[in-house]
Design an enzyme around this catalytic site. Sequence first.
Site: not given
Ligand SMILES: CC(C)(COP(=O)(O)OP(=O)(O)OC[C@H]1O[C@@H](n2cnc3c(N)ncnc32)[C@H](O)[C@@H]1OP(=O)(O)O)[C@@H](O)C(=O)NCCC(=O)NCCS
Length: 174
Positions: A97-98, A107, A109, A136, A143
Amino acid sequence: MNKFDVLRVQKADLLALQEISRQTFFDTFGEVNTNEDMNHYLEVNLSMEQLTLEFCNPSTSFYFAKNCNEILAYIKLNEAKAQTEKRDIPSMEIERIYVRKEYQNRGVGQFLLDKSIQITKDKQLKLIWLGVWEQNVSAIRFYERNQFQLFGKHSFMLGTDEQIDLLMERHLDQ
Ligand SMILES: CC(C)(COP(=O)(O)OP(=O)(O)OC[C@H]1O[C@@H](n2cnc3c(N)ncnc32)[C@H](O)[C@@H]1OP(=O)(O)O)[C@@H](O)C(=O)NCCC(=O)NCCS
């Protein structure tokens, strides 16, 4: 950001899948790995040949999160024998998941994870699980916030470097 769609990746999208797979892997792990190990992963694990093989596996599916025509993120889901670990109950693995770095923390992810859980429930599978690199921290937090719990560890090779993945799972109430 709430204007995006989730679409299943089609054969004609394989080049686009390779581009986002390589870019997001590089952005996530480029700074913490040697150039040699990174290049090996990009050239071998994310080669067109390898991605095509994975795409053609009937137990694997890829999905894009898109905003209009822009691909923001992708997931790779494995069921049945495509899973990288044998599970005792009917399960789905989120193998990848990237989210592109410029779209993280908005949001996307969460939306893809919710979609993965919905797909898993629709298939009457009882468990969703994944492996995440032990260092990570932000992904592990993501998660945990989504009720995934640690159930084991496994090691994998990034080029010549042995790394540890934490295995996390969430049981699903139908
Ligand atoms: C891990 C990953 C998949 C999460 O996806 P994402 O789109 O960043 O996730 P979300 O935006 O849904 O949530 C991430 C954080 O942003 C916050 N957030 C989400 N929407 C938000 C908004 N509108 N305003 C402020 N914060 C927000 C969430 O509360 C969450 O907080 P947390 O860090 O305490 O968990 C992403 O960061 C990613 O691709 N990382 C790099 C690749 C990776 O590590 N993949 C996983 C391999 S196992």
